[in-house]
Enzyme design. Structure first.
Site, PDB file in Angstrom:
ATOM      1  N   SER A   1       0.788  -1.234   0.000  1.00  0.00           N
ATOM      2  CA  SER A   1       0.000   0.000   0.000  1.00  0.00           C
ATOM      3  C   SER A   1       0.815   1.276   0.000  1.00  0.00           C
ATOM      4  O   SER A   1       0.244   2.363  -0.050  1.00  0.00           O
ATOM      5  CB  SER A   1      -0.964   0.003   1.186  1.00  0.00           C
TER       6      SER A   1
ATOM      7  N   TYR B   1     -10.694   2.165   6.163  1.00  0.00           N
ATOM      8  CA  TYR B   1      -9.664   1.968   5.142  1.00  0.00           C
ATOM      9  C   TYR B   1     -10.213   1.067   4.050  1.00  0.00           C
ATOM     10  O   TYR B   1     -10.745  -0.006   4.326  1.00  0.00           O
ATOM     11  CB  TYR B   1      -8.435   1.317   5.788  1.00  0.00           C
TER      12      TYR B   1
END
Length: 307
Positions: free
Chosen positions: A75, A171
């Protein structure tokens, strides 16, 4: 025996006042406790840089991992994508508070109420497609790990469900799949080409890769494994399931160069950098900005998916 598929744990650190002697004991403890096959770390301050690696490169053949080795950055890819998005803001191609419906009409359910900023800082409330069984590269997927995925295919999975209207921070990798398509709509180019043109080539990041459908990792690299119960090399995989949310490959040296340039104001304007570093409360012990995760006393990139 390894406990998880996240066998190659990599820490890229840009810090003040740190040294290798500060972090190496912790690295060795993780490897000794079978938390990872290998760990790479880089610690820098104004006067010096330390790079180190512990563990093993290959369980079958042995060998020490290289401190300069390649690894999937997971990420941290989001920070590269967010940087490109903010460059487009600086070029007046869009505004952070534009609804995504304005630029990608009909793509996102409720897109007229979701802004670009909310996609960047995960306050859009879009369901994470990686929460679905078989759609997360953090979990073993057998032969499916070599399958190729298209971004809109991933969004189709995400949009079949909705998060509860609880007002909390969530998220979601779906946000950055949408942002990758936004970059492509505004530039006419694949998001990876824009990352290369705008960031990798100007900064001479020769060891950073947007792999697309390529399953391998350049050498040198440490291998990761999955216990099935026998160990299976899980390093090779098609990263298109992660796409703009997490497909990239890099090294600690390149990541330090990138983060130093970004936070030093060399890639985006001062207002955009200020917006990027403005965080929302997550309830998880950190703040989240626009592709940046902030801890007490310093900001650093999101790295929870490093393998």
């Amino acid at each position: 025996m390894m406990q998880t598929m996240m066998n190659v744990l990599v820490a890229a650190v840009v810090a003040a006042g740190g040294s290798g002697t500060d972090v190496r004991p912790g690295m060795e403890k993780i490897v000794t406790g079978n938390g990872a096959t290998a760990i790479l770390a880089r610690v820098s301050d104004a006067d010096r840089t330390w790079s180190g690696a512990v563990g093993v490169r290959d369980i079958e053949r042995g060998g020490r991992p290289s401190p300069n080795g390649y690894f999937r950055i997971g990420s941290v890819t989001k920070t590269f994508v967010a940087t490109v998005v903010l460059q487009l803001v600086d070029e007046n191609k869009m505004d952070l508070d534009d609804p995504i419906e304005q630029h990608l009409p009909g793509l996102v359910p409720g897109g007229s109420q979701i802004t670009v900023r909310e996609l960047l800082n995960h306050t859009s409330h879009l369901y994470d497609y990686m929460s679905e069984p078989g759609y997360s590269t953090n979990r073993w997927r057998g032969e499916a790990r070599f399958r190729s995925y298209q971004p809109r295919e991933l969004l189709k999975v995400a949009f079949t469900k909705q998060l509860p209207d609880d007002g909390k921070w969530h998220y979601s990798n779906t946000n950055y799949a949408v942002l990758g398509l936004l970059v492509e709509k505004l530039t006419g180019n694949p998001y990876g080409e824009e990352v290369e043109r705008r960031i990798l080539r100007p900064l001479k990041l020769r060891h950073t890769v947007v792999p697309g459908n390529r399953a391998g990792v350049p050498s040198p690299h440490a291998k990761g494994y999955e216990p099935l119960p026998g160990l299976v090399d899980s390093t090779r995989m098609n990263p298109s399931l992660d796409w703009a949310a997490g497909e990239m490959i890099s090294t600690t040296d390149d990541l330090e160069t990138f983060m130093s340039a970004l936070l030093g104001g060399k890639l985006i304007s001062k207002p955009s950098l200020e917006a990027m570093r403005t965080t929302v409360e997550t309830g998880a012990g950190f703040g989240y900005g626009l592709g940046l995760q902030a801890y007490t006393g310093h900001d650093e990139h999101r790295n929870e998916k490093s393998r």
